[in-house]
Enzyme design. Structure first.
Site, short mmCIF file in Angstrom:
data_model
loop_
_atom_site.label_atom_id
_atom_site.label_comp_id
_atom_site.label_asym_id
_atom_site.label_seq_id
_atom_site.Cartn_x
_atom_site.Cartn_y
_atom_site.Cartn_z
N HIS A 105 0.83 -1.21 0.00
CA HIS A 105 0.00 0.00 0.00
C HIS A 105 0.87 1.27 0.00
CE1 HIS A 105 -3.38 -2.68 1.05
NE2 HIS A 105 -2.54 -3.20 1.93
N LYS A 113 17.82 20.80 -11.44
CA LYS A 113 17.09 19.55 -11.65
C LYS A 113 17.95 18.47 -12.31
CE LYS A 113 13.43 18.64 -11.00
NZ LYS A 113 12.22 18.86 -11.82
N SER A 172 16.39 20.39 -16.61
CA SER A 172 15.22 21.23 -16.82
C SER A 172 15.62 22.46 -17.62
CB SER A 172 14.64 21.67 -15.47
OG SER A 172 13.74 22.75 -15.62
N GLU A 191 10.66 7.56 -16.60
CA GLU A 191 9.35 8.18 -16.72
C GLU A 191 8.73 7.85 -18.08
OE1 GLU A 191 9.07 12.36 -15.42
OE2 GLU A 191 11.10 12.12 -14.63
#
Length: 468
Positions: free
Chosen positions: A165, A292, A286, A299
């Site tokens: 969970h 970043k 970025s 992804e």
């Protein structure tokens, strides 16, 4: 490879019955050469096998066969050299190659389509292409499995939180977690191998749908092309696409597994977790935020799973309402398959590259381990009384820890005995994640010996050098 619409349309190879040419709109809408030229190699293989069979059966002469095969080889050379002109007015890969062969060698080429339809021709080409694609995908699955196993070898003894969970659950060895993905990938490869067995039957010679009255030898062409056997029913041979659905289904399940791996690693690379650091080789930045460092490849693995699943759904909907036998709708089966295979190969390839360029932050993980009372279930096992009773006692122990902002191992024996007199001083041999890991012993569990056995199995299976 070049494509060229011609200003003057030639008569279609099927044009004898027609008095007018198709309109430009119909020709543009119905062409498939823009994508099915990817089948050129399989189409030429099938035509060479078919020509050899026709010659053996006395349906063409040996000299015609040799002329055709030589011409097909020249066309293949031109295609691979980028010299072949693909023509949209010739509709598809089959008619482009056949018409080019006629241009090249003349009359013998007109005998090639004897006892053959584009219906069985395309089904044969597509099965050959899918068979090759399956072999390619399985090879990439193996590469990713090896990358994960080698990553596990580099991280012996590293304990990480196990989650259910998305909440802290029990401690597990990182090696155990990585091998869970290896197991999933093994099933993915198994599904593809099962699919390959059903793919590997030959439609060639089924013709349009009813077969032929000519004395062909379907077993000869089947053997020449490496198939298990000819398909038994000619109607089924030209109309069946469940082999494609099965491939796309297998790809979709693989994509889901890769997406879950991507999700986990994206989370672990975040500042909130900080368990994992990808190298610069597999990270991006970025355009506006200079600090970043993003795990973009994983992804996109997560994202591309959507298109792989979508390809399966597209083909399921395409096939669901088709009467027997062949229907032109099936022209639309190619692009979802080409897309699915390209996507899944890319996902596997980049996942293996990511696994080879990532490190786990041992100190950050170690500092994070005490939170979450990961040893609670091990403590319940220690008590040796009916589990529901031990569950309640340990639950009250955790509640006491929450109130005091400490871990179970921080409680004194007196404090534990205030909850129940069953506790003894040996309880501390079960507390803490390191002690907890030592207590796992069931087959397939996260205990050190169990995981070592699992790892040895995979090392042996893939012939991995442990010292590398």
């Amino acid at each position: 490879m070049n494509s060229s619409p011609l200003s003057t349309k030639e008569v279609k190879l099927w044009g004898g019955r027609f008095e007018e040419s198709v309109s430009d709109a119909v020709e543009k809408f119905t062409e498939s050469i823009s994508f099915d030229k990817a089948l050129y190699k399989q189409d030429i293989m099938g035509s060479k096998a078919h020509a050899s069979m026709l010659a053996k059966q006395g349906l063409m002469g040996d000299s015609d066969r040799d002329t055709i095969i030589k011409g097909l080889e020249e066309i293949e050379r031109q295609i691979e050299a980028g010299q072949f002109i693909w023509r949209t007015d010739r509709e598809d890969v089959h008619m482009n190659i056949e018409a080019a062969l006629t241009d090249l060698v003349g009359e013998p080429a007109k005998k090639l389509h004897t006892a053959r339809s584009r219906n069985d021709q395309v089904a044969t080409d597509f099965r050959l292409w899918c068979r090759d694609a399956i072999d390619t995908i399985i090879s990439h699955i193996k590469n990713l499995q090896i990358a994960l196993i080698e990553l596990a070898l580099q991280n012996e003894g590293l304990i990480v939180p196990g989650y259910t969970h998305l909440q802290r659950a029990q401690p597990v060895l990182l090696q155990h977690l990585l091998l869970a993905y290896v197991e999933q990938l093994e099933r993915d490869a198994g599904r593809l191998l099962d699919c390959r067995e059903r793919v590997n039957f030959c439609p060639l010679g089924a013709c349009a749908l009813a077969g032929t009255g000519l004395p062909i030898d379907r077993f000869m062409t089947s053997d020449a092309l490496g198939f298990t056997a000819p398909m038994k029913n000619s109607i089924d041979a030209v109309s069946d696409r469940d082999f494609v659905l099965e491939l796309l289904s297998a790809n979709s399940i693989t994509a889901v597994h890769l997406s879950r791996l991507g999700e986990e690693w994206v989370l672990w690379a975040s500042e909130e977790f900080g368990f994992l650091t990808p190298s610069d080789k597999v990270s991006t930045g970025s355009s506006i935020m200079p600090q970043k460092k993003n795990p973009d490849p994983m992804e996109l693995v997560r994202g591309k799973s959507a298109r792989v699943i979508g390809d399966l759904v597209s083909l399921l909907v395409l096939c669901k309402g088709l009467p027997h036998a062949y229907n032109r709708d099936l022209q639309e089966d190619k692009e979802p398959v080409f897309d699915s295979v390209k996507a899944i190969v890319g996902m596997l390839e980049v996942s293996a590259d990511f696994a080879q360029n990532v490190s786990f932050n041992r100190e950050r993980i170690k500092k994070a381990l005490p939170a979450g009372h990961l040893d609670a279930t091990t403590l319940a096992d220690y008590l040796g009384i009916p589990f529901r009773t031990s569950h309640d006692i340990v639950g009250r122990s955790v509640a006491l820890c929450v109130s005091r902002n400490c871990e179970i191992q921080d409680l004194s024996l007196d404090e534990l005995n205030s909850l129940h007199p069953i506790f003894d001083k040996d309880v501390y041999e079960y507390l803490g994640v390191e002690n907890s890991i030592k207590k796992f012993r069931s087959y397939g569990s996260t205990g050190s010996e169990c995981v070592a056995a699992q790892l040895d199995y995979w090392i042996s299976k893939f012939g991995i050098n442990k010292e590398r």
